[in-house]
Write a protein that holds these residues in place. Structure first.
Motif, mmCIF file in Angstrom:
data_model
loop_
_atom_site.group_PDB
_atom_site.id
_atom_site.type_symbol
_atom_site.label_atom_id
_atom_site.label_comp_id
_atom_site.label_asym_id
_atom_site.label_seq_id
_atom_site.Cartn_x
_atom_site.Cartn_y
_atom_site.Cartn_z
ATOM 1 N N LEU A 18 13.171 12.084 -18.536
ATOM 2 C CA LEU A 18 12.592 11.594 -17.288
ATOM 3 C C LEU A 18 13.287 10.307 -16.841
ATOM 4 C CD1 LEU A 18 10.501 13.693 -18.204
ATOM 5 C CD2 LEU A 18 8.715 12.202 -17.338
ATOM 6 N N HIS A 19 13.289 10.089 -15.528
ATOM 7 C CA HIS A 19 13.999 8.925 -14.979
ATOM 8 C C HIS A 19 13.225 8.355 -13.798
ATOM 9 C CE1 HIS A 19 17.430 6.376 -13.903
ATOM 10 N NE2 HIS A 19 17.239 6.738 -12.653
ATOM 11 N N GLN A 20 13.060 7.054 -13.804
ATOM 12 C CA GLN A 20 12.363 6.373 -12.705
ATOM 13 C C GLN A 20 13.289 5.353 -12.054
ATOM 14 O OE1 GLN A 20 8.713 3.207 -12.280
ATOM 15 N NE2 GLN A 20 8.267 5.052 -13.478
ATOM 16 N N GLU A 21 13.199 5.279 -10.743
ATOM 17 C CA GLU A 21 13.957 4.295 -9.974
ATOM 18 C C GLU A 21 13.052 3.681 -8.922
ATOM 19 O OE1 GLU A 21 18.270 4.891 -8.663
ATOM 20 O OE2 GLU A 21 17.165 5.195 -6.787
ATOM 21 N N ARG A 22 13.157 2.377 -8.768
ATOM 22 C CA ARG A 22 12.361 1.668 -7.767
ATOM 23 C C ARG A 22 13.308 0.998 -6.777
ATOM 24 N NH1 ARG A 22 7.389 -1.077 -11.234
ATOM 25 N NH2 ARG A 22 6.905 0.781 -12.491
ATOM 26 N N VAL A 23 13.103 1.281 -5.513
ATOM 27 C CA VAL A 23 13.949 0.736 -4.456
ATOM 28 C C VAL A 23 13.106 -0.187 -3.583
ATOM 29 C CG1 VAL A 23 15.491 1.281 -2.537
ATOM 30 C CG2 VAL A 23 15.324 2.860 -4.478
ATOM 31 N N MET A 76 8.434 11.144 -4.926
ATOM 32 C CA MET A 76 8.651 9.818 -4.355
ATOM 33 C C MET A 76 7.337 9.303 -3.781
ATOM 34 S SD MET A 76 12.411 9.756 -2.534
ATOM 35 C CE MET A 76 12.106 11.088 -1.393
ATOM 36 N N VAL A 77 7.010 8.066 -4.101
ATOM 37 C CA VAL A 77 5.850 7.392 -3.524
ATOM 38 C C VAL A 77 6.384 6.316 -2.580
ATOM 39 C CG1 VAL A 77 3.722 6.129 -3.960
ATOM 40 C CG2 VAL A 77 4.543 7.790 -5.642
ATOM 41 N N HIS A 78 6.159 6.505 -1.279
ATOM 42 C CA HIS A 78 6.655 5.581 -0.267
ATOM 43 C C HIS A 78 5.564 4.558 0.052
ATOM 44 C CE1 HIS A 78 10.097 8.228 0.426
ATOM 45 N NE2 HIS A 78 9.231 9.233 0.409
ATOM 46 N N CYS A 79 5.848 3.300 -0.289
ATOM 47 C CA CYS A 79 4.897 2.211 -0.059
ATOM 48 C C CYS A 79 5.393 1.319 1.086
ATOM 49 C CB CYS A 79 4.715 1.391 -1.332
ATOM 50 S SG CYS A 79 4.229 2.376 -2.764
ATOM 51 N N GLU A 80 4.610 0.345 1.448
ATOM 52 C CA GLU A 80 4.970 -0.541 2.557
ATOM 53 C C GLU A 80 6.276 -1.294 2.300
ATOM 54 O OE1 GLU A 80 0.811 -2.180 4.349
ATOM 55 O OE2 GLU A 80 1.203 -2.636 2.233
ATOM 56 N N GLU A 81 6.518 -1.677 1.049
ATOM 57 C CA GLU A 81 7.641 -2.562 0.760
ATOM 58 C C GLU A 81 8.617 -1.978 -0.258
ATOM 59 O OE1 GLU A 81 5.650 -6.032 -0.602
ATOM 60 O OE2 GLU A 81 4.448 -6.226 1.219
ATOM 61 N N GLY A 82 8.480 -0.727 -0.586
ATOM 62 C CA GLY A 82 9.384 -0.124 -1.554
ATOM 63 C C GLY A 82 9.015 1.315 -1.845
ATOM 64 N N THR A 83 9.891 1.984 -2.602
ATOM 65 C CA THR A 83 9.686 3.386 -2.966
ATOM 66 C C THR A 83 9.836 3.548 -4.472
ATOM 67 O OG1 THR A 83 10.515 4.186 -0.841
ATOM 68 C CG2 THR A 83 10.548 5.742 -2.668
ATOM 69 N N ILE A 84 8.913 4.300 -5.053
ATOM 70 C CA ILE A 84 8.969 4.631 -6.476
ATOM 71 C C ILE A 84 9.412 6.088 -6.588
ATOM 72 C CG2 ILE A 84 7.668 4.792 -8.627
ATOM 73 C CD1 ILE A 84 5.626 2.822 -7.255
ATOM 74 N N LYS A 85 10.530 6.315 -7.266
ATOM 75 C CA LYS A 85 11.074 7.654 -7.409
ATOM 76 C C LYS A 85 11.031 8.081 -8.875
ATOM 77 C CE LYS A 85 14.560 6.971 -3.752
ATOM 78 N NZ LYS A 85 16.013 7.075 -3.436
ATOM 79 N N LYS A 110 0.824 -1.202 0.000
ATOM 80 C CA LYS A 110 0.000 0.000 0.000
ATOM 81 C C LYS A 110 0.862 1.259 0.000
ATOM 82 C CE LYS A 110 -3.902 -2.007 2.559
ATOM 83 N NZ LYS A 110 -4.715 -1.900 3.791
ATOM 84 N N PRO A 111 0.502 2.264 -0.807
ATOM 85 C CA PRO A 111 1.184 3.563 -0.697
ATOM 86 C C PRO A 111 0.767 4.250 0.591
ATOM 87 C CG PRO A 111 -0.638 3.712 -2.260
ATOM 88 C CD PRO A 111 -0.536 2.266 -1.861
ATOM 89 N N LYS A 112 1.714 4.900 1.244
ATOM 90 C CA LYS A 112 1.418 5.553 2.519
ATOM 91 C C LYS A 112 1.717 7.058 2.494
ATOM 92 C CE LYS A 112 0.110 1.897 4.864
ATOM 93 N NZ LYS A 112 0.709 1.480 6.131
ATOM 94 N N LEU A 113 2.870 7.420 1.919
ATOM 95 C CA LEU A 113 3.290 8.822 1.889
ATOM 96 C C LEU A 113 3.783 9.176 0.494
ATOM 97 C CD1 LEU A 113 5.402 8.900 5.180
ATOM 98 C CD2 LEU A 113 3.167 9.984 4.857
ATOM 99 N N ILE A 114 3.495 10.409 0.081
ATOM 100 C CA ILE A 114 3.976 10.900 -1.215
ATOM 101 C C ILE A 114 4.638 12.265 -1.003
ATOM 102 C CG2 ILE A 114 3.301 11.671 -3.522
ATOM 103 C CD1 ILE A 114 1.034 9.668 -3.463
ATOM 104 N N GLN A 115 5.785 12.455 -1.647
ATOM 105 C CA GLN A 115 6.469 13.750 -1.645
ATOM 106 C C GLN A 115 6.541 14.249 -3.078
ATOM 107 O OE1 GLN A 115 9.859 11.790 0.482
ATOM 108 N NE2 GLN A 115 10.034 13.798 1.474
ATOM 109 N N MET A 116 6.093 15.463 -3.304
ATOM 110 C CA MET A 116 6.099 16.073 -4.636
ATOM 111 C C MET A 116 6.818 17.427 -4.573
ATOM 112 S SD MET A 116 4.014 14.619 -7.174
ATOM 113 C CE MET A 116 3.240 13.000 -7.177
ATOM 114 N N GLN A 148 18.534 -5.114 -0.542
ATOM 115 C CA GLN A 148 18.020 -3.921 -1.225
ATOM 116 C C GLN A 148 18.426 -3.915 -2.688
ATOM 117 O OE1 GLN A 148 17.793 -0.107 0.786
ATOM 118 N NE2 GLN A 148 18.874 0.847 -0.928
ATOM 119 N N LEU A 149 17.426 -3.625 -3.542
ATOM 120 C CA LEU A 149 17.646 -3.548 -4.984
ATOM 121 C C LEU A 149 17.179 -2.198 -5.508
ATOM 122 C CD1 LEU A 149 16.393 -7.042 -6.222
ATOM 123 C CD2 LEU A 149 18.757 -6.333 -5.870
#
Length: 448
Positions: free
Chosen positions: A358-363, A339-348, A240-246, A370-371
């Motif tokens: 544009l550039h996307q990274e998933r952690v 950045m979208v901070h989810c329970e098990e990872g972050t989408i940047k 689940k997404p929990k926090l978003i920073q824009m 950690q990948l």
């Protein structure tokens, strides 16, 4: 001295998989083709032209899409290569009139037609006749299809124009949308849609009365990497997404451009660049905020911000519990990321809102390790994608994915943000239960 001979191709060559008959015949008869070229070159030019004209006249029109396919050159284990571009024939493309010849039009929108499959520029509207004359020559637009703001309504008599793309200062969107609808044309309007909810409502009503489509140019909702981010959020790929920073900041030039004048812009950083933070959060989640709280600060003595705000921070709360914190400003170094901070990872996404690069990274950390993963960027022209989506909606009678109602919702939320900053307290918003409540038909996913 020796005589070179061409060996005969083995019989199995004609059975090579994935090649069409004409290509096989061309390869098989390459030697004969060279002889034919020599003979053809000896023909009189007039005879050759007559033969070509006769062939064109005899060619039957192609029915349906002009979709050409080629066999893959890559093994299944390699990245897939692109198929042919496959644009529509010129006579099948939807004709656009572009209103306003500023930076966005000249640097992004008009060049994007070169990457468009379904749209073409056929008319211009400007208050600068000399600049318009030059641009018309650059893009092959007829002098008779060039209009001033005073003669804009004459677009109704131009059958080549099906869509009007309005690229004007924010306060002018209302007038030119309504006039365009009355001229019997569909409207693609730059964001923000207008400078008040009332104006947005009147624009929607005018297009509905005229039976014409209204689309707002939210290019991020059509861009592939942002669409991948949305899919990951909606699918809960990382929980689940929990926090978003824009963040969307830039340092404005020290000139008296229209963005610094409230009568033209309607506001400062919020409706210009802050709108990306607001709209992209809504787009990723599909939800509508139930509450906003905000603060505004403008540097004293900065001549750029005598009439409009410089910096805005705002927080949005959503029914699912997600909190989105947004920052936007006109006086800091360029930063366009989220950045979208989810329970098990972050989408940047960094950068997230620029026109290119544009550039996307998933952690994330599967099995505790950690990948960092970086999806491939298809590098599509964002403006071409918008143009083609609107053209598809016109041709196939669809509601645009980002219709006027989407712009109206953003305007209502921005008004609540201004209210919160003024009153220094949170502002409640009407509850909206439906997901993607203000969006229309999703853009067609075309093969790369």
């Amino acid at each position: 001295m020796f005589q070179e001979t061409t060996p005969a191709l083995p019989a199995t060559a004609d059975a090579e998989p994935g090649h069409d008959e004409s290509r096989r015949q061309f390869i098989h008869h390459a030697g004969r083709g060279l002889l034919a070229v020599g003979v053809a070159s000896a023909l009189p030019v007039a005879a050759a032209e007559a033969a070509a004209a006769s062939a064109d006249a005899a060619a039957p029109p192609v029915s349906g899409p002009l979709d050409i396919k080629l066999p893959a050159l890559e093994a299944p284990t390699d990245p897939k290569g692109a198929q042919p571009f496959n644009p529509d024939a010129p006579e099948r493309r939807v004709g656009y009139a572009i209103v306003g010849l500023g930076h966005l039009t000249l640097n992004e929108i008009l060049p994007a037609f070169g990457q468009s499959k379904h749209a073409k520029p056929v008319a211009l509207v400007s208050g600068d006749p000399e600049k318009m004359r030059k641009v018309a020559q650059q893009y092959g637009i007829k002098a008779s299809s060039c209009y001033s703001y005073q003669t804009y309504d004459q677009l109704k008599d131009n059958p080549e124009v099906e869509v009007i793309y309005i690229v004007l200062p924010n306060s002018m969107h209302h007038e030119f949308t309504i006039r365009g609808a009355k001229a019997g044309k569909h409207i693609l309007c730059e964001k923000p849609m207008a400078v008040s909810s009332k104006e947005c409502e009147e624009m929607i009503a005018a297009c509905k009365k005229a039976g014409k489509k209204l689309m707002i140019a939210y290019r991020i909702q059509y861009e592939p990497l942002n669409r991948m981010a949305q899919q990951a959020v909606r699918d809960k790929t990382y929980g689940k997404p929990k926090l978003i920073q824009m963040v969307n900041n830039q340092n404005q030039a020290h000139d008296q451009q229209w963005r610094h004048k409230k009568a033209l812009a309607g506001g400062g950083s919020l409706p210009d660049v802050g709108l990306y933070c607001l709209n992209t959060t809504r787009y990723l989640l599909g939800e509508e905020p139930t509450e906003v709280s905000a603060q505004i600060y403008t540097t004293p003595g900065d001549d750029r911000f005598k009439e409009v705000e410089e910096n805005v921070t705002f927080t949005m709360r959503f029914p699912s519990g997600v909190i989105s914190q947004c920052m936007t400003g006109y006086g800091t170094f360029n930063n366009k990321s989220y950045m979208v901070h989810c329970e098990e990872g972050t989408i940047k996404m960094d950068p997230a809102f620029t026109y290119q690069g544009l550039h996307q990274e998933r952690v994330h950390a599967p099995k505790g390790k950690q990948l960092k993963e970086t999806p491939n960027d298809p590098q599509k022209d964002q403006f071409a994608l918008e143009l083609d989506h609107m053209a598809d909606c016109v041709r196939n009678n669809k509601t645009p994915f980002t219709p006027g109602e989407e712009g109206l919702q953003d305007q209502r939320i921005m008004e609540a943000i201004y209210q919160s900053a003024k009153e220094n307290k949170p502002v409640k918003l009407p509850a909206v239960a439906k997901i993607d409540a203000f969006r229309g038909s999703p853009p067609q996913e075309e093969e790369a």
